[in-house]
Design an enzyme around this catalytic site. Structure first.
Site, PDB file in Angstrom:
ATOM      1  N   ARG A 185       0.913  -1.037   0.033  1.00 48.15           N
ATOM      2  CA  ARG A 185      -0.172   0.020  -0.005  1.00 48.15           C
ATOM      3  C   ARG A 185       0.741   1.271  -0.179  1.00 48.15           C
ATOM      4  NH1 ARG A 185      -2.486  -3.532   4.068  1.00 48.15           N
ATOM      5  NH2 ARG A 185      -4.300  -4.291   3.619  1.00 48.15           N
ATOM      6  N   LYS A 209      -2.120  -2.495   8.061  1.00 51.49           N
ATOM      7  CA  LYS A 209      -3.495  -1.863   8.762  1.00 51.49           C
ATOM      8  C   LYS A 209      -3.453  -3.109  10.081  1.00 51.49           C
ATOM      9  CE  LYS A 209      -6.486  -0.905   4.821  1.00 51.49           C
ATOM     10  NZ  LYS A 209      -7.768  -1.446   4.353  1.00 51.49           N
ATOM     11  N   HIS A 279      -2.691   2.409  -5.794  1.00 47.21           N
ATOM     12  CA  HIS A 279      -3.367   1.341  -5.248  1.00 47.21           C
ATOM     13  C   HIS A 279      -3.673   0.351  -6.494  1.00 47.21           C
ATOM     14  CE1 HIS A 279      -4.738  -0.441  -1.523  1.00 47.21           C
ATOM     15  NE2 HIS A 279      -5.838  -0.937  -2.037  1.00 47.21           N
ATOM     16  N   ARG A 282      -0.985  -2.223  -6.973  1.00 43.31           N
ATOM     17  CA  ARG A 282      -1.231  -3.064  -5.993  1.00 43.31           C
ATOM     18  C   ARG A 282      -1.948  -4.207  -6.370  1.00 43.31           C
ATOM     19  NH1 ARG A 282      -1.202  -4.678  -0.328  1.00 43.31           N
ATOM     20  NH2 ARG A 282      -2.997  -4.992   0.404  1.00 43.31           N
ATOM     21  N   HIS A 305      -3.956  -9.164   3.779  1.00 44.24           N
ATOM     22  CA  HIS A 305      -5.234  -9.135   3.984  1.00 44.24           C
ATOM     23  C   HIS A 305      -5.486 -10.127   5.208  1.00 44.24           C
ATOM     24  CE1 HIS A 305      -6.203  -8.457  -0.571  1.00 44.24           C
ATOM     25  NE2 HIS A 305      -5.908  -7.157  -0.011  1.00 44.24           N
ATOM     26  N   TYR A 314      -9.622 -10.840  -6.683  1.00 40.97           N
ATOM     27  CA  TYR A 314      -8.455 -10.731  -7.796  1.00 40.97           C
ATOM     28  C   TYR A 314      -8.880 -11.969  -8.646  1.00 40.97           C
ATOM     29  CZ  TYR A 314      -6.592  -7.190  -5.004  1.00 40.97           C
ATOM     30  OH  TYR A 314      -6.407  -5.784  -4.257  1.00 40.97           O
TER      31      TYR A 314
END
Length: 333
Positions: A185, A209, A279, A282, A305, A314
């Site tokens: 990110r 995150k 992004h 990514r 994730h 994806y």
């Protein structure tokens, strides 16, 4: 335990929550205003959320409490499921996007979960509150040759600039290669320090995150770009404000996310490819990894994730591209 707050997603106007004027909050019945203040304090102190996130939660929950107050509710225990549904219906009739409605519903569920565990309400009225399902658009993905063309443009510009002592182009090359080559990110990239890179192992350590740290591999092209930046670009920009930051701005401080976005947009225009943001690089990396045979779990680890369902988006992109190729090439399509 109360459900863990998650930062509200951005709404369509680029904000993260409704603006809440002081006079609007002042009109709330004292019990509701007190509960709202205590909830925000809980988020900031016990949960450690940012001021920005706490403000977004305040706005979302205040919207619901104002709706209840207009119905004559003065105590938190008098808010029931019917009123919560009425609130969401009113917001929907005002034309708010489904994603905004889903976010506000989620914020109110967190609020009442906290209130129930804190003994403020006898029962949680939001436990059965259903928010509109958000139809997720497929992420923007560059074709592999388009991504390669964009990175080649960055590399060539960096080589030309190196001869003219322009470190900015080396920085842009390194950033683009790491965004795509490591699938990180933009916030993770600008937050990385020099010692986050391991040139020998070709990995970069980033904090994602939830303050979760992970080590991400990258390939030879990204390694070359990073090495060129560290050897010939970064030393030219180092100053008193640099610290250990990996990527530096023109004034020597840590490079910012907005500057990275501007650079990526500029590279896309120069390469003549679809306009993309960091992004999207990514997204492209994830899609190309899956198309090349990487398993879903490995891609999940690389991207950081928490849920495999997020990574599975994806596979949909890959399927769409496969279908398009089939229809174009197969005579019986």
């Amino acid at each position: 335990m109360p459900s863990r707050p998650v930062p509200p997603a951005e709404s369509g106007d680029g904000t993260t929550g409704p603006a809440v004027r002081g006079e609007e909050l002042a009109r709330l019945p004292p019990a509701l205003a007190r509960a709202l203040d205590d909830f925000v304090g809980h988020l900031e102190v016990s949960r450690g959320v940012s001021r920005h996130t706490a403000r977004a939660y305040r706005g979302d929950v205040a919207s619901m409490l104002q709706h209840a107050a207009r119905d004559g509710v003065g105590e938190l225990d008098d808010v029931d499921l019917a009123r919560l549904r009425s609130w969401l219906t009113t917001l929907s009739e005002q034309g708010l996007a489904r994603s905004t409605l889903a976010r506000r519903g989620a914020a109110v569920r967190v609020f009442f979960s906290w209130a129930r565990h804190d003994g403020r309400v006898a029962a949680d009225p939001a436990a059965r509150l259903a928010s509109p399902r958000v139809v997720r658009a497929l992420p923007t993905v560059l074709a592999e040759d388009a991504a390669a063309r964009m990175l080649d443009i960055a590399r060539d510009a960096a080589r030309d600039a190196a001869a003219e002592d322009e470190p900015a182009r080396l920085r842009e090359w390194a950033a683009a290669e790491l965004l795509y080559g490591a699938g990180v990110r933009v916030g993770e990239l600008v937050g990385a320090d020099v010692d986050s890179l391991d040139p020998d192992a070709r990995t970069v350590r980033v904090v994602g995150k939830g303050d979760k740290e992970r080590v991400v591999p990258f390939g030879v092209p990204a390694a070359r770009a990073a090495a060129a930046w560290l050897e010939r670009g970064r030393p030219a920009l180092v100053g008193v404000r640099s610290g250990a930051a990996l990527l530096l701005g023109d004034r020597g401080g840590r490079w910012g996310q907005r500057q990275v976005r501007d650079a990526v947009h500029r590279l896309a225009r120069a390469a003549g490819v679809e306009d993309v943001a960091p992004h999207d690089l990514r997204h492209s990396a994830a899609t190309h990894l899956l198309a090349g045979g990487s398993d879903l779990r490995s891609v999940q680890e690389i991207l950081g994730h928490s849920s495999l369902a997020t990574t599975q988006r994806y596979t949909h992109v890959t399927a769409e591209r496969l279908r398009s190729s089939y229809e174009q090439a197969f005579p019986r399509a």
